[in-house]
Design an enzyme around this catalytic site. Sequence first.
Site, PDB file in Angstrom:
ATOM      1  N   HIS A  43       1.014  -1.165  -0.107  1.00  0.00           N
ATOM      2  CA  HIS A  43       0.031  -0.093   0.062  1.00  0.00           C
ATOM      3  C   HIS A  43       0.998   1.294   0.065  1.00  0.00           C
ATOM      4  O   HIS A  43       1.554   1.277   0.802  1.00  0.00           O
ATOM      5  CB  HIS A  43      -0.888   0.044   1.293  1.00  0.00           C
ATOM      6  N   PRO A  44       0.412   2.251  -0.709  1.00  0.00           N
ATOM      7  CA  PRO A  44       1.300   3.641  -0.924  1.00  0.00           C
ATOM      8  C   PRO A  44       0.885   4.363   0.500  1.00  0.00           C
ATOM      9  O   PRO A  44      -0.172   4.236   1.092  1.00  0.00           O
ATOM     10  CB  PRO A  44       0.505   4.294  -2.017  1.00  0.00           C
ATOM     11  N   VAL A  85     -10.696   4.554   3.398  1.00  0.00           N
ATOM     12  CA  VAL A  85     -11.079   6.221   3.784  1.00  0.00           C
ATOM     13  C   VAL A  85     -12.342   6.434   3.134  1.00  0.00           C
ATOM     14  O   VAL A  85     -12.582   7.671   3.499  1.00  0.00           O
ATOM     15  CB  VAL A  85     -10.027   6.865   3.151  1.00  0.00           C
ATOM     16  N   SER A 130      -6.390   3.542  -5.704  1.00  0.00           N
ATOM     17  CA  SER A 130      -5.954   4.177  -4.727  1.00  0.00           C
ATOM     18  C   SER A 130      -5.852   5.795  -4.930  1.00  0.00           C
ATOM     19  O   SER A 130      -6.159   6.605  -3.731  1.00  0.00           O
ATOM     20  CB  SER A 130      -4.281   4.221  -4.552  1.00  0.00           C
ATOM     21  N   GLU A 150      -9.313   6.798  -4.158  1.00  0.00           N
ATOM     22  CA  GLU A 150      -9.692   6.656  -2.675  1.00  0.00           C
ATOM     23  C   GLU A 150      -9.185   8.012  -1.785  1.00  0.00           C
ATOM     24  O   GLU A 150      -9.810   8.448  -0.992  1.00  0.00           O
ATOM     25  CB  GLU A 150      -9.150   5.393  -2.054  1.00  0.00           C
ATOM     26  N   GLN A 151      -7.992   8.062  -2.311  1.00  0.00           N
ATOM     27  CA  GLN A 151      -7.214   9.262  -1.712  1.00  0.00           C
ATOM     28  C   GLN A 151      -7.949  10.421  -1.915  1.00  0.00           C
ATOM     29  O   GLN A 151      -8.172  11.465  -1.189  1.00  0.00           O
ATOM     30  CB  GLN A 151      -5.790   9.300  -1.935  1.00  0.00           C
TER      31      GLN A 151
HETATM   32  N1  GUN Z   1      -6.770   3.286   2.414  1.00  0.00           N
HETATM   33  C1  GUN Z   1      -7.480   3.334   1.102  1.00  0.00           C
HETATM   34  N2  GUN Z   1      -6.725   3.215   0.068  1.00  0.00           N
HETATM   35  C2  GUN Z   1      -5.650   3.287   0.548  1.00  0.00           C
HETATM   36  C3  GUN Z   1      -4.013   3.514   0.121  1.00  0.00           C
HETATM   37  O1  GUN Z   1      -3.976   3.345  -1.151  1.00  0.00           O
HETATM   38  N3  GUN Z   1      -3.230   3.605   0.934  1.00  0.00           N
HETATM   39  C4  GUN Z   1      -3.339   3.560   2.266  1.00  0.00           C
HETATM   40  N4  GUN Z   1      -2.121   3.587   3.185  1.00  0.00           N
HETATM   41  N5  GUN Z   1      -4.478   3.566   2.756  1.00  0.00           N
HETATM   42  C5  GUN Z   1      -5.420   3.239   2.095  1.00  0.00           C
END
Ligand code: GUN
Length: 163
Positions: free
Chosen positions: A62-63, A118, A79, A82-83
């Site tokens: 995961h980043p 998130v 990602s 989501e971010q």
């Molecule tokens: N929560 C949802 N997506 C991610 C993600 O890409 N990285 C991290 N660290 N938490 C997340």
Amino acid sequence: MEQDVFVERFGGVFEHSPFIAARAYEAGLIDEPLTVESVHDALSAIFRTASPDEKLGVLRAHPDLAGKLAIAGELTEDSRNEQAGAGLDRLSADEHGRFTALNSAYTEKFGFPFIIAVRGLTKDDILSAFESRIGNAAETEFATACREVEKIARLRLTSLLPG
Ligand code: GUN
């Protein structure tokens, strides 16, 4: 559905970890019709039986939230969405500084990045969870991160499949 098609479509539900989808298929856990629940149950069952090292590998895939890869535009599409959905692509310099400091301290302590599903959370929710979880014991936090990975997988599946 053939294995390669299944892995192509669902291999990224666990971030950068297509072995989960491949193993679920090979174990005969994938039955049509594919639904969010049935595929989530199958992938999560495989994740839960993965070795501690494999789980750690999934966590490490995961980043960071609001991290270097995000700034460089190098996230997976999931990602990035989501971010951005939580406003992490629009942080003030001060907020960005808090994320950077927390990311370093968290990864230093636990050996994997802070992971949280998130969707539906604001950046303040995320920062307060971050500040609270960084105080957890390592075992607690490993288990929490694994649960969050399964939650993220469920959210990703809802965009790919009917309920
Ligand atoms: N929560 C949802 N997506 C991610 C993600 O890409 N990285 C991290 N660290 N938490 C997340």
